[in-house]
Design a protein around this motif. Structure first.
Motif, short mmCIF file in Angstrom:
data_model
loop_
_atom_site.label_atom_id
_atom_site.label_comp_id
_atom_site.label_asym_id
_atom_site.label_seq_id
_atom_site.Cartn_x
_atom_site.Cartn_y
_atom_site.Cartn_z
N GLY A 34 17.59 -31.56 11.45
CA GLY A 34 17.66 -31.33 10.01
C GLY A 34 16.69 -30.25 9.61
O GLY A 34 15.74 -29.95 10.34
N CYS A 35 16.92 -29.63 8.46
CA CYS A 35 15.96 -28.65 7.93
C CYS A 35 16.00 -28.76 6.41
O CYS A 35 17.02 -28.46 5.79
N GLU A 36 14.90 -29.23 5.84
CA GLU A 36 14.87 -29.44 4.40
C GLU A 36 15.01 -28.14 3.63
O GLU A 36 15.69 -28.08 2.60
N ARG A 241 10.06 -26.48 6.55
CA ARG A 241 10.89 -25.52 7.28
C ARG A 241 10.89 -25.89 8.76
O ARG A 241 9.84 -26.19 9.33
N CYS A 242 12.07 -25.84 9.38
CA CYS A 242 12.13 -26.19 10.80
C CYS A 242 11.73 -25.00 11.67
O CYS A 242 11.33 -25.16 12.81
N GLU A 243 11.87 -23.79 11.12
CA GLU A 243 11.53 -22.53 11.79
C GLU A 243 12.40 -22.20 13.00
O GLU A 243 12.08 -21.29 13.77
N ILE A 244 13.49 -22.94 13.17
CA ILE A 244 14.40 -22.57 14.27
C ILE A 244 15.85 -22.40 13.83
O ILE A 244 16.66 -21.87 14.58
N CYS A 245 16.19 -22.85 12.60
CA CYS A 245 17.59 -22.72 12.17
C CYS A 245 17.85 -21.31 11.63
O CYS A 245 16.92 -20.52 11.42
N GLY A 246 19.10 -21.00 11.42
CA GLY A 246 19.47 -19.67 10.93
C GLY A 246 18.80 -19.33 9.61
O GLY A 246 18.32 -18.21 9.41
N TYR A 247 18.75 -20.31 8.71
CA TYR A 247 18.12 -20.06 7.42
C TYR A 247 16.64 -19.72 7.59
O TYR A 247 16.13 -18.76 6.99
N CYS A 248 15.93 -20.49 8.40
CA CYS A 248 14.49 -20.25 8.59
C CYS A 248 14.25 -18.90 9.26
O CYS A 248 13.31 -18.18 8.90
N LEU A 249 15.10 -18.53 10.22
CA LEU A 249 14.91 -17.23 10.88
C LEU A 249 15.15 -16.10 9.88
O LEU A 249 14.43 -15.10 9.85
ZN ZN Z 1 15.21 -24.40 9.19
#
Ligand code: ZN
Length: 267
Positions: A34-36, A241-249
């Motif tokens: 998940g990524c908030e 932030r998960c820092e690995i999903c497309g949105y975070c990148l």
């Molecule tokens: Zn993320």
């Protein structure tokens, strides 16, 4: 807000109601973290990922069994389905094979012959939820159609071990919420079936009863996560932030270098 097929997926509906996919967007499943931050961006309409071709195969099969006008709508809204000579592109040919395989099986067809795309709402853990059922047999059973890579192959999860595809992708959570919302609306606690078909060269089909013990475990995991989800969705807590999903990148802002060991610490 009263939900109908036209407003079910709107921004307003997503703000007012939690759904299983929104919940998994925040809290994750074993198969997808998940990524908030991404979940909030999704809610605001600022971020959406284009579905992969593999996902489109599932959507095509779903649309076919929804029947009514949705299949025609699907075809007109996906002109990329067709090759220049008018034939279907390979993944959709595969989707047709899956459809034909399902149609050859009377029991699977019977399971899929309930009321299609039935919308209900209810309150679970103090917040409103919305559900949309693939095939609802009132008083009898709730059936969800899944087109998957494999029915029998196990997935490895760190610290847990090998898991079946149902728990890996959080379909047990879906069953738990669907069962509870249907119960609130009708007073009937119905079994939850996954009607699964695979994208393998010879498609495998199976109807799987996700027994109540697994639904209760899934509900316990929602109970564990839901307060955090509520606080972030309502704006009381800043999204992580998960820092690995497309949105975070896509939204990462660099300030300083990281250490060599940091670049693999998330893996
Ligand atoms: Zn993320």
């Amino acid at each position: 807000m009263k939900l109908n097929p036209d407003n079910y997926y709107t921004e307003a509906a997503n703000y007012e109601y939690m759904s299983v996919s929104q919940y998994k967007d925040f809290a994750g499943s074993y198969g997808r973290r998940g990524c908030e931050a991404r979940a909030m961006a999704n809610l605001r309409g600022e971020w959406s990922e284009a579905p992969s071709l593999a996902m489109m195969v599932g959507s095509y099969v779903d649309a076919y069994f929804e029947s009514g006008t949705s299949f025609g709508t699907f075809q007109t809204s996906h002109p990329d389905m067709f090759r220049q000579d008018g034939g279907l592109r390979a993944p959709y040919e595969r989707a047709n094979e899956i459809i034909r395989r399902i149609e050859r099986d009377d029991f699977m067809m019977q399971c899929l012959s309930g009321e299609k795309q039935v919308i209900m709402t209810g309150e679970v853990f103090g917040i409103p939820w919305k559900i949309k059922m693939d095939s609802y047999h009132p008083g009898k059973v709730i059936v969800d159609l899944k087109v998957v890579e494999s029915i029998r192959k196990l997935k490895w999860v760190k610290d847990i071990g090998y898991l079946d595809f149902i728990r890996y992708w959080g379909y047990d959570v879906q069953g738990a919420i669907y069962q509870e919302v249907v119960y609130q609306n009708t007073g009937k606690k119905l079994p939850f079936y996954i009607a699964a078909a695979t994208k393998e060269p010879v498609p495998e089909i199976q109807v799987i009863h996700v027994q109540d013990i697994f639904l209760r475990q899934a509900m316990a995991s929602v109970a564990y996560n839901i307060n955090r989800v509520k606080e972030v969705k309502s704006g009381k807590e800043p999204p992580g932030r998960c820092e690995i999903c497309g949105y975070c990148l896509d939204t990462r802002v660099l300030h300083c270098p990281v250490g060599l060991l940091d670049i693999t610490s998330e893996v």
